[in-house]
Design a protein around this motif. Structure first.
Motif, PDB file in Angstrom:
ATOM      1  N   ILE A   1      -2.930   6.907  -0.656  1.00 12.46           N
ATOM      2  CA  ILE A   1      -4.274   7.029  -1.222  1.00 12.46           C
ATOM      3  C   ILE A   1      -4.315   6.948  -2.755  1.00 12.46           C
ATOM      4  N   LYS A   2      -3.217   7.331  -3.406  1.00 13.86           N
ATOM      5  CA  LYS A   2      -3.155   7.274  -4.880  1.00 13.86           C
ATOM      6  C   LYS A   2      -3.283   5.843  -5.406  1.00 13.86           C
ATOM      7  N   TYR A   3      -3.082   4.887  -4.504  1.00 13.72           N
ATOM      8  CA  TYR A   3      -3.259   3.472  -4.850  1.00 13.72           C
ATOM      9  C   TYR A   3      -4.617   3.255  -5.518  1.00 13.72           C
TER      10      TYR A   3
ATOM     11  N   ASN B   1     -10.659  13.352  -2.956  1.00 18.10           N
ATOM     12  CA  ASN B   1      -9.226  13.071  -3.099  1.00 18.10           C
ATOM     13  C   ASN B   1      -8.763  13.071  -4.559  1.00 18.10           C
ATOM     14  N   ASN B   2      -9.616  13.602  -5.455  1.00 19.29           N
ATOM     15  CA  ASN B   2      -9.296  13.669  -6.887  1.00 19.29           C
ATOM     16  C   ASN B   2      -8.869  12.327  -7.471  1.00 19.29           C
ATOM     17  N   LEU B   3      -9.613  11.294  -7.120  1.00 22.28           N
ATOM     18  CA  LEU B   3      -9.302   9.962  -7.632  1.00 22.28           C
ATOM     19  C   LEU B   3     -10.427   9.502  -8.556  1.00 22.28           C
ATOM     20  N   THR B   4     -10.051   8.748  -9.582  1.00 18.57           N
ATOM     21  CA  THR B   4     -11.050   8.148 -10.454  1.00 18.57           C
ATOM     22  C   THR B   4     -10.984   6.643 -10.226  1.00 18.57           C
TER      23      THR B   4
ATOM     24  N   GLU C   1      -7.563   2.320   4.542  1.00 15.84           N
ATOM     25  CA  GLU C   1      -8.080   3.688   4.755  1.00 15.84           C
ATOM     26  C   GLU C   1      -9.442   3.602   5.433  1.00 15.84           C
TER      27      GLU C   1
ATOM     28  N   TYR D   1       0.841  -1.199   0.000  1.00 14.79           N
ATOM     29  CA  TYR D   1       0.000   0.000   0.000  1.00 14.79           C
ATOM     30  C   TYR D   1       0.872   1.244   0.000  1.00 14.79           C
ATOM     31  N   THR D   2       0.654   2.043  -1.035  1.00 10.94           N
ATOM     32  CA  THR D   2       1.550   3.176  -1.266  1.00 10.94           C
ATOM     33  C   THR D   2       0.909   4.502  -0.888  1.00 10.94           C
TER      34      THR D   2
ATOM     35  N   ASP E   1      -6.376   5.219  -7.423  1.00 11.30           N
ATOM     36  CA  ASP E   1      -6.665   5.863  -8.710  1.00 11.30           C
ATOM     37  C   ASP E   1      -6.720   4.789  -9.799  1.00 11.30           C
ATOM     38  N   ARG E   2      -7.792   4.795 -10.540  1.00 11.15           N
ATOM     39  CA  ARG E   2      -7.994   3.867 -11.684  1.00 11.15           C
ATOM     40  C   ARG E   2      -8.002   2.397 -11.302  1.00 11.15           C
TER      41      ARG E   2
END
Ligand code: PRT
Ligand code: ZN
Length: 213
Positions: free
Chosen positions: A108-110, A131-134, A175, A105-106, A112-113
């Motif tokens: 929150i960007k984990y 969090n600007n994630l898709t 999270e 686990y890196t 994304d997509r």
């Protein structure tokens, strides 16, 4: 006929026993005999509706029930415009994101997509947007923890209490989106007589909670 306040509680499930216990500790007699969908308290101006928890926010918002006991998670997911009258302190859990335990686990960007299975698409979408994630949300109504194992999704967003279900399914919690507990919700449109009954109920709930401390 004198006014009664209508309280919606979960018919059967994790909220039911503690909801009934609270009412009984308030000195209110509730008869929830098998198969009953409604009942009337003998010694307090209250009527009960026994419902699925998912339906409770909508019934309170529509004024079919005046009050309800429901998890904060369901209240937020349903997005109904009703008031939290009181936190009740039972059925505590959290809504969390979890991934296969062998993945690194890196941060929150984990998310994304990736694809995420959940029964809480609204709360999850809000979290992703913030969090600007898709991510691709797969809405499923139960057994969410199985989704990564059967290749349906990369991750899940579900309720956690002890964590043992995640563990059993080879997942780890990374999270927390929200903390939840049972709450008493109320219609904003109660008449004066019902508001007065609510005050009497709250007085008793406060006494019960103080006694437990
Ligand atoms: O039939 P109905 O629609 O009325 O009930 P339901 O099946 O939708 O809900 P129910 O009875 O399972 O849960 C009602 C409420 O209890 C939830 O909305 C939460 O507010 C609260 N609650 C508290 C929980 C948990 N703890 C909980 N652990 N709801 C579900 N779980 C599940 C979770 O989904 C996961 O599958 O338990 C599993 C995880 O538990 P642990 O202990 O292994 O981490
Ligand atoms: Zn439900």
């Amino acid at each position: 006929m004198s006014e009664k306040i209508k309280l919606a509680i979960q018919k059967s499930g994790r909220l039911s026993n503690d909801s009934l216990k609270l009412i009984q500790e308030c000195g209110i007699n509730v008869n929830n005999g098998k198969g009953k969908l409604t009942s009337i308290a003998g010694n307090f101006p209250m009527e009960f509706l026994f419902l699925r928890d998912d339906d409770i926010p909508g019934y309170v918002a529509d004024g079919v029930a005046d009050l309800g006991i429901v998890g904060k998670n369901v209240l937020l997911e349903k997005g109904k415009n009703i008031d939290v009258v009181k936190n009740l302190g039972f059925s505590k859990c959290r809504l969390s994101l979890a991934i296969p335990k062998e993945k690194e686990y890196t941060g929150i960007k984990y998310f994304d997509r990736v694809s995420i299975a959940t029964s809480y698409p609204k709360i999850l979408q809000e979290f992703l947007d913030k969090n600007n994630l898709t991510a691709d949300i797969h809405e499923i109504s139960g057994s969410v923890e199985i989704a990564p194992n059967i290749g349906l999704a990369d991750a899940i967003c579900d309720l956690v209490s002890s964590g043992s279900t995640l563990f059993t399914n080879g997942l780890k919690e990374v999270e927390v989106l929200m903390h939840s507990e049972a709450v008493l919700v109320g219609s904003p449109n109660m008449n004066a007589a019902k508001k007065e009954i609510l005050e009497r109920l709250l007085f008793r709930i406060n006494a019960v909670q103080t006694g437990e401390k």
